[in-house]
Each structure stands twice: as C-alpha cells, then as structure tokens.
Design a protein around this motif. Structure first.
Motif, PDB file in Angstrom:
ATOM      1  N   VAL B  34       0.966  -1.278  -0.089  1.00 55.12           N
ATOM      2  CA  VAL B  34      -0.071  -0.043  -0.116  1.00 55.12           C
ATOM      3  C   VAL B  34       0.863   1.346   0.072  1.00 55.12           C
ATOM      4  CG1 VAL B  34      -2.277  -1.126   0.921  1.00 55.12           C
ATOM      5  CG2 VAL B  34      -0.361  -0.191   2.575  1.00 55.12           C
ATOM      6  N   LYS B 160      -1.311   1.840  14.132  1.00 55.43           N
ATOM      7  CA  LYS B 160      -2.088   3.118  13.881  1.00 55.43           C
ATOM      8  C   LYS B 160      -1.129   4.082  13.267  1.00 55.43           C
ATOM      9  CE  LYS B 160      -2.132   5.138  18.638  1.00 55.43           C
ATOM     10  NZ  LYS B 160      -0.805   4.596  18.891  1.00 55.43           N
ATOM     11  N   GLU B 161       0.182   4.105  13.533  1.00 54.30           N
ATOM     12  CA  GLU B 161       0.797   5.055  13.128  1.00 54.30           C
ATOM     13  C   GLU B 161       1.626   4.726  11.594  1.00 54.30           C
ATOM     14  OE1 GLU B 161       1.515   4.108  16.056  1.00 54.30           O
ATOM     15  OE2 GLU B 161       1.402   5.950  17.099  1.00 54.30           O
ATOM     16  N   PHE B 163      -0.511   2.791   9.779  1.00 53.53           N
ATOM     17  CA  PHE B 163      -1.472   3.040   8.967  1.00 53.53           C
ATOM     18  C   PHE B 163      -1.597   4.446   8.309  1.00 53.53           C
ATOM     19  CE2 PHE B 163      -5.991   4.217   8.381  1.00 53.53           C
ATOM     20  CZ  PHE B 163      -6.334   3.338   7.501  1.00 53.53           C
ATOM     21  N   LEU B 164      -1.524   5.245   9.284  1.00 49.29           N
ATOM     22  CA  LEU B 164      -1.718   6.888   8.867  1.00 49.29           C
ATOM     23  C   LEU B 164      -0.570   7.036   7.725  1.00 49.29           C
ATOM     24  CD1 LEU B 164      -2.495   9.402   9.267  1.00 49.29           C
ATOM     25  CD2 LEU B 164      -1.048   9.950  11.354  1.00 49.29           C
ATOM     26  N   SER B 166       0.939   5.059   5.657  1.00 51.77           N
ATOM     27  CA  SER B 166       0.721   4.503   4.465  1.00 51.77           C
ATOM     28  C   SER B 166      -0.521   5.118   3.801  1.00 51.77           C
ATOM     29  CB  SER B 166       0.187   2.930   4.511  1.00 51.77           C
ATOM     30  OG  SER B 166       1.173   2.297   5.440  1.00 51.77           O
ATOM     31  N   PHE B 167      -1.328   5.420   4.351  1.00 51.96           N
ATOM     32  CA  PHE B 167      -2.653   6.033   3.969  1.00 51.96           C
ATOM     33  C   PHE B 167      -2.528   7.495   3.359  1.00 51.96           C
ATOM     34  CE2 PHE B 167      -6.869   8.412   4.230  1.00 51.96           C
ATOM     35  CZ  PHE B 167      -7.358   7.527   3.179  1.00 51.96           C
ATOM     36  N   ASP B 168      -1.796   8.131   4.207  1.00 55.26           N
ATOM     37  CA  ASP B 168      -1.564   9.583   3.825  1.00 55.26           C
ATOM     38  C   ASP B 168      -0.424  10.165   4.694  1.00 55.26           C
ATOM     39  OD1 ASP B 168      -1.782  12.214   3.738  1.00 55.26           O
ATOM     40  OD2 ASP B 168      -3.988  12.255   4.051  1.00 55.26           O
ATOM     41  N   LEU B 218      -6.312  -7.909  -2.083  1.00 58.03           N
ATOM     42  CA  LEU B 218      -6.852  -6.292  -2.384  1.00 58.03           C
ATOM     43  C   LEU B 218      -8.066  -6.297  -3.295  1.00 58.03           C
ATOM     44  CD1 LEU B 218      -3.630  -4.273  -3.706  1.00 58.03           C
ATOM     45  CD2 LEU B 218      -5.372  -3.493  -2.106  1.00 58.03           C
ATOM     46  N   ALA B 221     -10.940  -7.154  -0.193  1.00 55.45           N
ATOM     47  CA  ALA B 221     -10.933  -7.113   1.173  1.00 55.45           C
ATOM     48  C   ALA B 221     -11.969  -5.775   1.462  1.00 55.45           C
ATOM     49  CB  ALA B 221      -9.311  -6.810   1.774  1.00 55.45           C
ATOM     50  N   LYS B 222     -12.618  -5.581   2.658  1.00 51.47           N
ATOM     51  CA  LYS B 222     -13.138  -4.577   3.038  1.00 51.47           C
ATOM     52  C   LYS B 222     -12.597  -3.911   4.257  1.00 51.47           C
ATOM     53  CE  LYS B 222     -17.504  -3.951   0.964  1.00 51.47           C
ATOM     54  NZ  LYS B 222     -17.296  -2.966   0.076  1.00 51.47           N
ATOM     55  N   GLY B 223     -11.554  -2.873   3.921  1.00 54.33           N
ATOM     56  CA  GLY B 223     -11.011  -2.414   4.866  1.00 54.33           C
ATOM     57  C   GLY B 223      -9.391  -2.909   5.280  1.00 54.33           C
ATOM     58  N   PHE B 224      -8.700  -2.252   5.977  1.00 51.47           N
ATOM     59  CA  PHE B 224      -7.376  -2.697   6.063  1.00 51.47           C
ATOM     60  C   PHE B 224      -7.236  -3.807   7.083  1.00 51.47           C
ATOM     61  CE2 PHE B 224      -2.857  -1.353   7.096  1.00 51.47           C
ATOM     62  CZ  PHE B 224      -2.330  -1.329   5.910  1.00 51.47           C
ATOM     63  N   LYS B 225      -7.858  -3.913   8.201  1.00 53.24           N
ATOM     64  CA  LYS B 225      -7.748  -4.989   8.835  1.00 53.24           C
ATOM     65  C   LYS B 225      -8.036  -6.504   8.127  1.00 53.24           C
ATOM     66  CE  LYS B 225      -7.583  -3.065  13.447  1.00 53.24           C
ATOM     67  NZ  LYS B 225      -8.373  -2.398  14.184  1.00 53.24           N
ATOM     68  N   MET B 227      -7.732  -6.970   4.857  1.00 59.03           N
ATOM     69  CA  MET B 227      -6.937  -7.306   4.031  1.00 59.03           C
ATOM     70  C   MET B 227      -5.768  -7.952   4.627  1.00 59.03           C
ATOM     71  SD  MET B 227      -5.130  -4.807   1.291  1.00 59.03           S
ATOM     72  CE  MET B 227      -3.698  -4.241   1.996  1.00 59.03           C
TER      73      MET B 227
END
Lengths: 254, 277
Positions: B34, B160-161, B163-164, B166-168, B218, B221-225, B227
């Motif tokens: 991702v 959580k860090e 994820f953040l 990776s996402f943005d 990918l 999957a619905k959502g990151f968890k 996946m």
C-alpha cells in the motif's frame, strides 16, 4: 482585525524563498479565535508555502509564527490543529481502508505511541462521522465514495481529535460543483456551532466570500486583509492589482 | 508426510519456519504494497544474496569460520542495504525510486564478485536462491522465531502510525508523529523479514511472498484489517501447500510456494470479476 486580542495564529514579517526569488515577502497576519478566514490568491502566490509554514512542515527562514500563543518552533500540541488537504486530487482511491479506519487515523497522535484506541475513541469517531452526516458509510471502503463524500470523511478525520483550529488546503478540488455549496455550508456550521477557527486556502473566491468572516489576499505580499464585507466592496482595479490581471468577482447566490 | 514431520527434525524445522514466514512476509507486505514500495523487497533480497555469498566465501576461505551461519550475515547485509536505500532516497528527493535499482544492482554486483572469488559454490547457494526443505537448522528456526516475535510486536505496537503513514504521508507529517523514526523502523523490519524468509522460499522469490498474497486480498478486502487477515491466510496456504508439494515432488519449495500464491491470485481476480459482473 488590526487590534486582535490573543490571536490564535500570529504571523510576523514572514519571508520565504525556495531558490533566489522570494515567494513570500514580509507577510504579517493575525487570526482571531473563532474566525473563518479565506486566504485567496492566484497560482504561485505563496498560499501553499504559507500553509506549509503554518503546519510546521517548512522551517521558517525569516519572521516569526505563533500558534496558540506559542512559537511554532516549540509548539508540540498539534492535535489542536486539524488539516484537510486536496485529497480528492492526490488520494489513492484503491486504498483498502474503511471510512471508520480513515477517521480513526485522525486520533493517532492523540492516542499516543504504543497505545491502542479505546471504546471512548471509537465513540469519538462515530460522533465525528455523525457531525458530517457520514455515519451510514462507516463500513464502506473510502475509494467507493464520491469526491464530496470523501472530503466529508477527511473533515471528520480532522474533527475527531477535537481541534480548535482547522486548516484546509483547496478542499473542494475534485468535488463536483453541486456539492461544493453544501460543503461550504458544513464548514460554516463547524465554525458557528462548534466554534472551530477555520483557515481556508482557496481559488474559489466567489463562492467563499458569502460564507467566510475574513479574507486575506496573498500574492507574495499580503495585499488585503479584512472582513469579508470589505473584500466584497473592493473594485475591479484593486482586485486586478492583487491578482496581476483583470478580475471580476462573481458572487454565487445559491 | 505427517509421519515424516513427526519423524524428521529437518521437516519440523522447515514447516515451523514456513508457518512463521507464511504469516510474517504478507503481514509486512501489506504495508509495503500500500506504500507502493513493492520493489524494495526485491532490492533488499539481492543485497541479502551478497551477504550469503560473502558468508559462504568466508566459510570456504577460513576453516575457523566454517560454523558461521550465513543467515546472520545475510540479515546484516539486508539491514545495511535498507539504510543505504533510505540515504539514497534522501539524496535523490525527486527521483526516490532510483534508490531501488542502485541498491539492487550493487547487491547483485557484490554477489557475483564473491561467487567468482570463491570459484563457485556447492549446492548451498542453490538452496539460498530457490529455497530448501532440508536446509533449515534448529538454530535457524530459533533466529527466525525471534525475528517473527520482534517484527509482529513492532507492527502491532506501531499499527496505527504505520496505517496513517501508508494512507496519507502528508497528514502523518502534519499530525506531529515521529514519522521518520517509524519509517526507519519499518524498513529495518522489512529487511529482517526478507533475510528470515530466504531459507525457505529463496532469495529470488522472497518478494513474491510479500506481494502476491496482498495483491490477491486487495481484490475483495473490506478495510485494512480484513486485508491483513486475508493476506496472512493466503500466505499460509501458499507456504504450507508449497512445502507439501516440494517434499512430495522433490521440487525447490520457492517455486511451489510461488506457484500456489499465483494460483490464489488468479482465483481471487476471477472471483472478484464474477462477483461484480
């Protein structure tokens, strides 16, 4: 705005350059608590640079910035500041994250390193989604939503950490015109009902001037800073001098 | 085969190691994919190859180093390579992807030199290139288990860090989290997992175990968890199934594992198409 008591943001004589030409020249600005300020200006006027300085992403070269009364170089309380970028433009729509996960990521700093989200945090996420009217979409993947809905989710992500100041960088890029008006109405509600100070960087001058309380016109220098009514009273000649070319202000009366 | 696992220690080692990396590689791979860094695993595996070749050369040249475990040197090279990649990404800020081919070719170049000096190696190197069921020792298993515990602990604590980030990435920087330190820890974790995985799947195929299960999940999957869960599940099916085929058909496990992962990917694409028709 000349005699602002305890401004939430204070810029003093800011100048900045990337190479040899200045992109910001001696900009001084005070933003009072509870204001809804639009920073407008043409491309290359230094709007984005000013915003990055305000977010602490660029190091100050000259001048001083105070946020919540503290020098930005020492400021640590970033959860008080929400940021919404031009997501619709740069966002990877294939990212496999649900709306809930995206909004919860707004609490990352507040929860702290090596800690997990509590039940209370999850409630906050739901409350933030509710306030932008997106709670029904919490289990959907973010990429399945329209540009306007995605931008509401990003507002919720900022709201979730209960910021006192929210900075928005061209948030309506990629949002269809039908939804732009509703989007600004939502911002107006956040400003009036939740008392959040908003700084909006935008091209969309005509649409915002009937929603914001203050306008700052930037074209390297700060050419105008005052309340929205004063800005609307500017004549074409004065606006042209700000933008560097002919400008006619059209007010959208939706 | 089950009786073989109960009877032979090398099979126990291979299967237990396989189960660890079957979960670990896709777990790290989710963040790698991702963040659009899929090629980094290829580059680091080539650097790990240089470490393995160097270690085999040392073993061949100095009798006193005959007991040296190439896994350690491979890991050290892989982690070193990850640090170089980060340094190069800083030097070429506008062409950050350049770091990958530079490190990849550098790693390959070093490997070729070490192999030439040693005048070729025996089947050891073949095992490292394509994986081996018989090459995993008990001490390898313990090292890989330790890597597994450290990496999963770090990924859980920094979930959580990461994820953040990776996402943005822009938002992560603006939010005030220590993104540089987190990114650095993540890259080191990737390097460790690559080195830990190479005994089973082989250096040339290790990146596929990080990317193929993630690519498959990918699709739906619905959502990151979710996946993460699907990716780990597909990773485990590929590794356990691949080891089973490898043992029974006397094939290199790297190949059988990757082919099962590719089949899962094809099935998931077909399933997704069928669902959305």
């Amino acid at each position: 705005m000349d005699n602002v008591v305890n401004p939430i943001v204070k810029l003093e004589d800011i100048s900045y350059k990337y190479t040899k030409d200045l992109v910001l020249e001696h900009v001084s600005l005070e933003i009072p608590k509870g204001a809804f300020l639009a920073i407008v200006g043409p491309n290359g006027s230094g709007k984005s640079t000013l915003l990055k300085l305000l977010l602490g992403l660029f190091k100050l070269q000259k001048g001083k910035i105070e946020i919540f009364g503290e020098d930005i170089r020492r400021f640590k309380d970033w959860q008080k500041v929400g940021f919404v970028s031009q997501k619709a433009n740069s966002f990877n729509s294939g990212f496999p994250a649900t709306v809930f996960e995206v909004v919860q990521s707004g609490l990352t700093k507040k929860i702290g390193l090596f800690k997990f989200a509590s039940k209370e945090d999850k409630q906050k996420v739901k409350k933030a989604l509710e306030s932008v009217d997106m709670l029904d979409y919490q289990s959907r993947n973010i990429g399945e939503l329209s540009g306007g809905q995605q931008q509401r989710v990003f507002i919720a992500r900022s709201l979730v950490s209960e910021p006192e100041l929210m900075i928005l960088d061209e948030p309506t890029v990629g949002v269809d015109s039908k939804n732009v008006h509703q989007f600004y109405e939502m911002l107006e509600m956040l400003n009036e009902k939740l008392g959040i100070t908003l700084i909006l960087v935008t091209h969309d001058v005509g649409t915002v001037t009937d929603k914001v309380t203050h306008v700052a016109c930037l074209n390297k220098k700060l050419h105008f800073h005052g309340d929205a009514c004063e800005y609307n009273d500017l004549d074409e000649g004065e606006l042209s001098s700000i933008y560097g070319h002919g400008v006619q202000l059209l007010n959208h009366n939706h | 085969m089950i009786s073989g696992i109960l009877q032979f220690e090398f099979l126990q080692n291979a299967f237990l190691t396989g189960i660890i990396i079957g979960a670990l590689a896709p777990l790290v791979g989710v963040f790698v994919v991702v963040r659009r860094m899929s090629m980094i695993s290829d580059a680091l595996s080539h650097v790990a190859l240089a470490g393995i070749a160097f270690s085999l050369l040392l073993q061949k040249s100095f009798l006193s180093l005959a007991g040296l475990n190439p896994l350690y040197i491979g890991m050290a090279f892989s982690v070193g390579g990850s640090l170089f990649i980060e340094k190069l990404r800083g030097v070429y800020k506008h062409y950050q992807e350049l770091a990958i081919p530079i490190i990849m070719s550098g790693g390959m170049g070093l490997s070729v030199i070490f192999i030439s000096i040693a005048d070729g190696f025996n089947t050891d190197l073949y095992g490292y290139l394509f994986g081996s069921v018989s090459a995993v020792s008990r001490s390898d298993l313990y090292v890989i288990l330790a890597v597994g515990i450290v990496v999963s602990l770090m990924l859980t604590l920094l979930y959580k860090e990461l994820f953040l980030l990776s996402f943005d990435e822009e938002h992560a920087k603006a939010s005030g989290i220590p993104y540089k330190a987190i990114h650095f820890i993540f890259i080191v974790m990737v390097a460790l997992v690559i080195a830990a995985s190479m005994k089973i799947i082989g250096i040339l195929l290790v990146s596929s175990l990080m990317t193929l299960p993630v690519a498959a999940s990918l699709r739906f999957a619905k959502g990151f968890k979710q996946m993460i869960v699907y990716s780990v599940l597909f990773g485990e099916i590929s590794v356990v199934g691949g080891l089973f085929l490898s043992y029974n058909l006397n094939l290199a496990p790297g190949g059988t594992i990757v082919i099962i992962a590719v089949l899962i990917l094809i099935l998931s694409i077909l399933f997704d198409k069928w669902k959305n028709r």
